[in-house]
Design a protein around this motif. Structure first.
Motif, PDB file in Angstrom:
ATOM      1  N   LYS A 187       3.192  -5.470  -0.006  1.00  0.00           N
ATOM      2  CA  LYS A 187       2.872  -6.892   0.166  1.00  0.00           C
ATOM      3  C   LYS A 187       1.739  -7.331  -0.754  1.00  0.00           C
ATOM      4  N   GLU A 188       0.885  -6.363  -1.154  1.00  0.00           N
ATOM      5  CA  GLU A 188      -0.219  -6.670  -2.065  1.00  0.00           C
ATOM      6  C   GLU A 188       0.251  -6.786  -3.511  1.00  0.00           C
ATOM      7  N   GLY A 189       1.549  -6.588  -3.726  1.00  0.00           N
ATOM      8  CA  GLY A 189       2.095  -6.738  -5.072  1.00  0.00           C
ATOM      9  C   GLY A 189       2.001  -5.486  -5.915  1.00  0.00           C
ATOM     10  N   LYS A 190       1.677  -4.348  -5.308  1.00  0.00           N
ATOM     11  CA  LYS A 190       1.587  -3.101  -6.065  1.00  0.00           C
ATOM     12  C   LYS A 190       2.983  -2.587  -6.382  1.00  0.00           C
ATOM     13  N   GLN A 191       3.072  -1.859  -7.496  1.00  0.00           N
ATOM     14  CA  GLN A 191       4.313  -1.168  -7.825  1.00  0.00           C
ATOM     15  C   GLN A 191       4.311   0.128  -7.042  1.00  0.00           C
ATOM     16  N   VAL A 192       5.125   0.198  -5.993  1.00  0.00           N
ATOM     17  CA  VAL A 192       5.067   1.323  -5.067  1.00  0.00           C
ATOM     18  C   VAL A 192       6.260   2.242  -5.261  1.00  0.00           C
ATOM     19  N   LEU A 193       5.982   3.542  -5.279  1.00  0.00           N
ATOM     20  CA  LEU A 193       7.023   4.556  -5.213  1.00  0.00           C
ATOM     21  C   LEU A 193       6.876   5.242  -3.864  1.00  0.00           C
ATOM     22  N   PHE A 194       7.908   5.127  -3.019  1.00  0.00           N
ATOM     23  CA  PHE A 194       7.801   5.688  -1.667  1.00  0.00           C
ATOM     24  C   PHE A 194       8.847   6.777  -1.458  1.00  0.00           C
ATOM     25  N   LEU A 195       8.431   7.798  -0.710  1.00  0.00           N
ATOM     26  CA  LEU A 195       9.311   8.908  -0.344  1.00  0.00           C
ATOM     27  C   LEU A 195       9.297   9.028   1.173  1.00  0.00           C
ATOM     28  N   LEU A 196      10.410   8.698   1.819  1.00  0.00           N
ATOM     29  CA  LEU A 196      10.504   8.714   3.276  1.00  0.00           C
ATOM     30  C   LEU A 196      11.522   9.761   3.693  1.00  0.00           C
ATOM     31  N   ASP A 197      11.063  10.783   4.380  1.00  0.00           N
ATOM     32  CA  ASP A 197      11.939  11.879   4.766  1.00  0.00           C
ATOM     33  C   ASP A 197      12.296  11.782   6.252  1.00  0.00           C
ATOM     34  N   GLU A 198      13.592  11.757   6.545  1.00  0.00           N
ATOM     35  CA  GLU A 198      14.092  11.672   7.926  1.00  0.00           C
ATOM     36  C   GLU A 198      13.417  10.502   8.653  1.00  0.00           C
ATOM     37  N   ILE A 199      13.629   9.319   8.161  1.00  0.00           N
ATOM     38  CA  ILE A 199      12.934   8.124   8.615  1.00  0.00           C
ATOM     39  C   ILE A 199      13.142   7.873  10.109  1.00  0.00           C
TER      40      ILE A 199
ATOM     41  N   VAL B 193      16.387   1.629  -4.196  1.00  0.00           N
ATOM     42  CA  VAL B 193      16.264   2.635  -3.145  1.00  0.00           C
ATOM     43  C   VAL B 193      17.419   3.624  -3.256  1.00  0.00           C
ATOM     44  N   ILE B 194      17.072   4.895  -3.295  1.00  0.00           N
ATOM     45  CA  ILE B 194      18.063   5.961  -3.268  1.00  0.00           C
ATOM     46  C   ILE B 194      18.119   6.501  -1.846  1.00  0.00           C
ATOM     47  N   LEU B 195      19.262   6.321  -1.197  1.00  0.00           N
ATOM     48  CA  LEU B 195      19.446   6.793   0.176  1.00  0.00           C
ATOM     49  C   LEU B 195      20.139   8.153   0.112  1.00  0.00           C
ATOM     50  N   ILE B 196      19.462   9.172   0.643  1.00  0.00           N
ATOM     51  CA  ILE B 196      19.981  10.540   0.535  1.00  0.00           C
ATOM     52  C   ILE B 196      20.415  11.031   1.911  1.00  0.00           C
ATOM     53  N   THR B 197      21.681  11.352   2.037  1.00  0.00           N
ATOM     54  CA  THR B 197      22.200  11.941   3.279  1.00  0.00           C
ATOM     55  C   THR B 197      22.591  13.390   2.992  1.00  0.00           C
TER      56      THR B 197
ATOM     57  N   PHE C  42      12.792   6.627  -2.283  1.00  0.00           N
ATOM     58  CA  PHE C  42      13.816   7.579  -1.860  1.00  0.00           C
ATOM     59  C   PHE C  42      13.708   7.721  -0.347  1.00  0.00           C
ATOM     60  N   VAL C  43      14.852   7.618   0.330  1.00  0.00           N
ATOM     61  CA  VAL C  43      14.887   7.722   1.784  1.00  0.00           C
ATOM     62  C   VAL C  43      15.947   8.742   2.163  1.00  0.00           C
ATOM     63  N   SER C  44      15.540   9.779   2.900  1.00  0.00           N
ATOM     64  CA  SER C  44      16.525  10.741   3.406  1.00  0.00           C
ATOM     65  C   SER C  44      16.787  10.448   4.876  1.00  0.00           C
ATOM     66  N   THR C  45      18.031  10.671   5.309  1.00  0.00           N
ATOM     67  CA  THR C  45      18.380  10.363   6.694  1.00  0.00           C
ATOM     68  C   THR C  45      19.623  11.147   7.125  1.00  0.00           C
ATOM     69  N   HIS C  46      19.736  11.353   8.421  1.00  0.00           N
ATOM     70  CA  HIS C  46      20.954  11.920   9.001  1.00  0.00           C
ATOM     71  C   HIS C  46      21.889  10.814   9.491  1.00  0.00           C
TER      72      HIS C  46
END
Length: 625
Positions: free
Chosen positions: A520-532, A445-449, A560-564
């Motif tokens: 949870k289904e075992g998939k290879q997931v790439l997630f992009l969460l902006d201002e979670i 996980v890349i946490l972007i501030t 990748f997760v961006s947050t303040h």
């Protein structure tokens, strides 16, 4: 070295000169036709003065023939001008794509917008200012659908991607082929018709019409009716000319053996036959007539494709579908269908209403349709799918041709990773700022501030949209790019849904639920969460984000997760942490804020919310007092 823009401008200038030449030819033909009219009028006067009927007939014959010839030539040149004008527009469009004016293109794929899709809505794949609007060169309904599928569906395997890449590499330099294919798909109206109704109709069969006994019976009956009707007409003409002008025409005596009531009776019988299953029969004719223009479009495109040879195995395999087991080409078969449709379209006149009871044209057209459906109907969808896929591949090839320095991505296996050198957002043009990226084990996980407007969201979209391009077989906006095939999920553009009484926070929860379920289904997931979790209070947001990130880390995904919330950055220091901190920052010059949009390691050391409030006119200092 000549740039792509200069190449398009050169082609555009050439087509402009050709347009002027064709317009000059049309003007000259118009003048000649007017002269032919004056010549015919002059011959009429001279023949009248000299009382010479031979001069009159000869002159009028020559004038009419030349007038018709010039009319046909005028139509040929007019059609040629239409094609040249379309090629001119294609190159003009290509220039606008390079100069950033593509946001004004009419087809933005708005009809494909799906707010519930895993990523297309958040990444602006469709709609105003979208990836589709920028790259699409497809004009038929199926071509647009194929491109939509390529941009929204996960590829089955890496070979699927490499197959597209090989096709794109071959099509990219074939600018003449691509532009002509685009013109063929655009030039005829109604080319965006949904052919699903036509595909279903192709599978239907009419048991009555295809019986040999019925076919021959109808043909023989209509021949007998036609012959006896002609005999009756000839006898009536002889009677009228004899009665009115005392002129006799030759009528064989054998014709007298045919009484007048025979053709009358036969026409009456045929009218009854024409009433049998009339609605079903006319429904078939109406469907064929409805898709007449679309069929002409696909026929021309197929014929053009068949005239080319390709080296890419993927394209060669596609083109093999355009031939049946007997080696007969699809263009030849669909040309027969097109001609039947043209005849069906000609029913809209009074002559048809007169001749149909005599010739049973409606039945013969239905028979022709049914025989064609039996022979070629099962292959029809396959042909159109082939052309649609070539259109989509040509759209992707435009990206390759217009951006020769972009790299073709490499697909890797094993644990999830993304490696990129100088990656940028493909739609930003000269305004883009590129960054390097290396995400692989042990980090997941890349946490972007970062401060407001510093580039966090744009960077997230940069990753997502380049992944979409990579999976499509297109080049990506990077010097180098490596990635796995992963299920892409995003949670970026969230809003209230008043119709379903759903708040923006709950809408975000629903999107994140899909990501959790996929992991949870075992998939290879790439997630992009902006201002979670931005829709709730700071305490719950911080706690919820920490729990979610830990959960997604445990499943072996990549995200990748961006947050303040700078406090989340402390998770990097936890034992066995798979989180790495990055940030974007700003700097100030002469009391002005500036952003470099460069990705840097670590937690953001700056904040700019108060400064931006001051820029908006809010008096922060007085409020503090």
């Amino acid at each position: 070295m000549i740039s792509q823009k200069e190449k398009y401008e050169k082609r555009k200038s050439r087509y402009f000169l050709l347009l002027k030449r064709q317009q000059k030819n049309l003007n000259n033909i118009s003048i000649l036709r007017f002269c032919m009219f004056l010549l015919g009028f002059a011959i009429l006067i001279i023949s009248y003065i000299k009382n010479n009927c031979y001069l009159f007939y000869f002159g009028i014959l020559i004038t009419v023939l030349l007038f018709c010839y010039l009319g046909a030539l005028y139509q040929v040149i007019k059609n040629k001008k239409l094609y040249i004008n379309a090629l001119y527009d294609v190159n003009d469009t290509s220039i606008k794509r390079l100069t950033g004016e593509w946001k004004y293109f009419e087809d933005d794929g708005e009809d494909f917008i799906d707010k519930n899709h895993n990523y297309s809505y958040d990444l602006d794949i469709f709609g105003k200012g979208s990836l589709f609007q920028w790259m699409n060169a497809s004009h038929t309904y199926i071509g647009r659908q194929k491109l939509k599928e390529i941009l929204t569906e996960k590829p089955k395997n890496d070979q699927n991607i490499y197959n597209r890449q090989s096709a794109v590499k071959e099509l990219a330099p074939k600018i003449n082929f691509r532009q002509r294919l685009e013109v063929e798909g655009e030039i005829i109206s109604n080319n965006k018709q949904n052919p699903d109704e036509l595909f279903l109709w192709m599978k239907e069969r009419s048991n009555f019409v295809i019986k040999k006994e019925a076919i021959w019976g109808l043909r023989i009956l209509s021949i007998i009716t036609t012959i006896t009707t002609l005999i009756l007409i000839l006898k009536i003409m002889d009677f009228l000319l004899t009665f009115l002008l005392d002129i006799h025409i030759f009528v064989p005596k054998i014709f007298n053996l045919v009484p007048f009531y025979i053709p009358t009776f036969l026409i009456f019988i045929q009218c009854i036959i024409l009433m049998i299953k009339k609605d079903d029969r006319r429904k078939n004719l109406i469907i064929a007539e409805k898709y007449k223009n679309s069929i002409v479009t696909y026929k021309n495109m197929i014929k053009y494709v068949e005239g080319h040879k390709f080296n890419s195995k993927y394209i060669m395999n596609l083109c093999e579908k355009l031939y049946n087991t007997d080696g007969e080409s699809a263009s030849k078969q669909i040309d027969s269908f097109s001609k039947i449709c043209e005849l069906i379209a000609n029913r809209r006149n009074i002559i048809y209403l007169i001749l149909n009871p005599i010739l049973m044209i409606e039945y013969h057209l239905s028979i022709s349709l049914e025989l064609w459906r039996i022979k070629s109907g099962d292959d029809f969808k396959k042909w159109l799918d082939t052309i649609g896929e070539l259109e989509a591949l040509s759209s992707i090839a435009c990206v390759k041709y217009d951006n020769p320095y972009w790299s073709m991505p490499k697909i890797i296996n094993g644990s999830s990773k993304i490696l990129a050198k100088n990656i940028g957002h493909p739609l930003l043009g000269d305004k883009r700022v590129c960054n390097n990226l290396n995400v692989e084990d042990p980090y997941q996980v890349i946490l972007i501030t970062g401060s407001n407007m510093s580039g966090k969201s744009t960077f997230m979209r940069t990753i997502g949209i380049n992944i979409v391009l990579a999976y499509a077989g297109a080049p990506v906006c990077a010097d180098e790019f490596y990635c796995n095939i992963m299920d892409l999920y995003t949670c970026m553009k969230i809003s209230d849904n008043l119709g379903q009484s759903i708040s923006s926070f709950y809408a975000e929860i629903l999107k994140i639920k899909k990501i959790v379920e996929a992991s949870k289904e075992g998939k290879q997931v790439l997630f992009l969460l902006d201002e979670i979790f931005k829709g709730t209070n700071s305490k719950d947001r911080l706690a919820g984000a920490a729990i979610l990130i830990k959960q997604l880390c445990r499943t072996g995904n990549l995200g990748f997760v961006s947050t303040h919330d700078l406090e989340l950055g402390k998770m990097e220091n936890h034992k066995n942490s798979k989180i790495k901190n990055y940030h974007f920052s700003e700097y100030y010059t002469d009391n002005e804020i500036h952003f470099d949009y460069k990705l840097k390691a670590g937690i953001s050391p700056t904040r700019n919310a108060i400064y931006l409030m001051k820029l908006a006119g809010i008096d922060i200092e007085s409020e503090k007092k």
